[in-house]
Scaffold this active site. Structure first.
Site, PDB file in Angstrom:
ATOM      1  N   LYS A   1      32.461  23.526 -36.399  1.00 59.28           N
ATOM      2  CA  LYS A   1      31.953  24.581 -37.012  1.00 59.28           C
ATOM      3  C   LYS A   1      31.896  25.741 -35.848  1.00 59.28           C
ATOM      4  CE  LYS A   1      31.418  27.812 -40.135  1.00 59.28           C
ATOM      5  NZ  LYS A   1      30.468  28.828 -39.906  1.00 59.28           N
TER       6      LYS A   1
ATOM      7  N   GLU B   1      37.506  32.224 -34.870  1.00 57.24           N
ATOM      8  CA  GLU B   1      37.663  33.233 -35.890  1.00 57.24           C
ATOM      9  C   GLU B   1      37.174  34.760 -35.266  1.00 57.24           C
ATOM     10  OE1 GLU B   1      33.757  34.539 -38.517  1.00 57.24           O
ATOM     11  OE2 GLU B   1      34.787  32.904 -39.557  1.00 57.24           O
TER      12      GLU B   1
END
Length: 297
Positions: free
Chosen positions: A168, A175
């Site tokens: 993550k 991102e």
């Protein structure tokens, strides 16, 4: 399946509602009385963690900021029993997750680190879940993960403790880079002189093109919601994962210029009148007598 959700903010409550609608028995708790009252419209709510005392089999999902995970676990310790499972679904540093798994294993409690992506839209569409920890614990909670996930397939067991949160962390670093590229590209479009309808450009970019994506969909929505963006301040926060990604890259000598620059651009957005730029202006004056722009001129 019965689940206790600790942390009933936007993500915690949204996940609780999704599970409840799919037949799971969800009990929630939040330190905020106001938040607990609001959650009562949707799920059963604990008024205090001591209500966990008589529950033998406990699956507890933490959806709290990474800074308070240890505090939350310590508050739960008096009520934990052998075989209970704690899931950390927040954005915790993977080494902290490894430590917590080791500490909890000493008292017979399983710990899963689950990276969660999907944002507030996950309640409707489903989440992406990246799972680390002991596989036997995952197998016990797999029905929860399946019902939370995108199309029932948006979850994966990635390995030992820490693997979920490491994945993550890297996801969020990527991102950062995607978002930075979108920002730079659309700024050039704005300054091109073609008077583009940027909302329409975002729409067409997301219609069959190579760069179509959910972030591009959200770019279109930004222009729909905020128009020319003049009402927004040019200040971009970060929540830690981008920093951790770059730090881990440095430790492993992994070149990561794009993600690093995206992180530094966020730092730059917060500088109104940087010392660095004033020094650069002064240096240009000293070596070449280039013009400087002084304050109040």
């Amino acid at each position: 399946m019965k689940l206790f959700m600790i942390g009933l903010g936007r993500m915690g409550l949204g996940m609780s509602r999704r599970l409840s609608k799919r037949g799971h028995e969800v009990w929630g708790y939040d330190v905020s009385l106001e938040t607990r009252e609001r959650a009562k419209e949707h799920i059963r709510v604990l008024e205090g963690l001591e209500e966990l005392k008589d529950q033998e089999e406990k699956i507890i999902w933490l959806m709290v900021p990474h800074e308070v995970v240890d505090e939350a676990i310590n508050s739960l310790r008096p009520y934990l029993k052998t075989g209970n499972i704690i899931i950390d679904g927040g954005n915790s540093y993977y080494k902290d997750s490894q430590r917590r798994a080791k500490e909890l294993k000493e008292i017979g409690v399983y710990f899963l680190d689950v990276g969660v992506s999907g944002g507030v839209y996950g309640e409707e569409l489903g989440y992406c879940l990246m799972v680390g920890g002991e596989r036997v614990a995952l197998e016990r909670v797999e029905s929860l993960l399946k019902d939370l996930s995108f199309e029932g397939r948006g979850y994966a067991y990635l390995g030992q403790s820490g693997a979920g949160h490491f994945a993550k962390m890297v996801h969020n670093g990527i991102e950062y880079a995607f978002m930075q590229a979108i920002g730079e590209g659309f700024e050039l479009l704005k300054e091109s002189g073609f008077n583009y309808d940027l909302k329409e450009v975002a729409r067409i970019y997301n219609t069959g093109s190579v760069i179509r994506s959910w972030l591009m969909e959200l770019t279109q929505k930004v222009f729909e919601d905020f128009g020319d963006l003049e009402a927004l301040e040019a200040y971009v926060e970060d929540t830690g994962e981008g920093r951790w990604t770059v730090e881990e890259a440095i430790k492993r000598a992994v070149p990561m210029p794009t993600i690093a620059e995206a992180l530094f651009a966020r730092f730059r957005s917060r500088q109104k009148n940087s010392f660095r730029d004033r020094l650069l202006a002064g240096l240009r004056y000293e070596f070449g007598r280039h013009q400087v722009k002084k304050k109040h001129e």
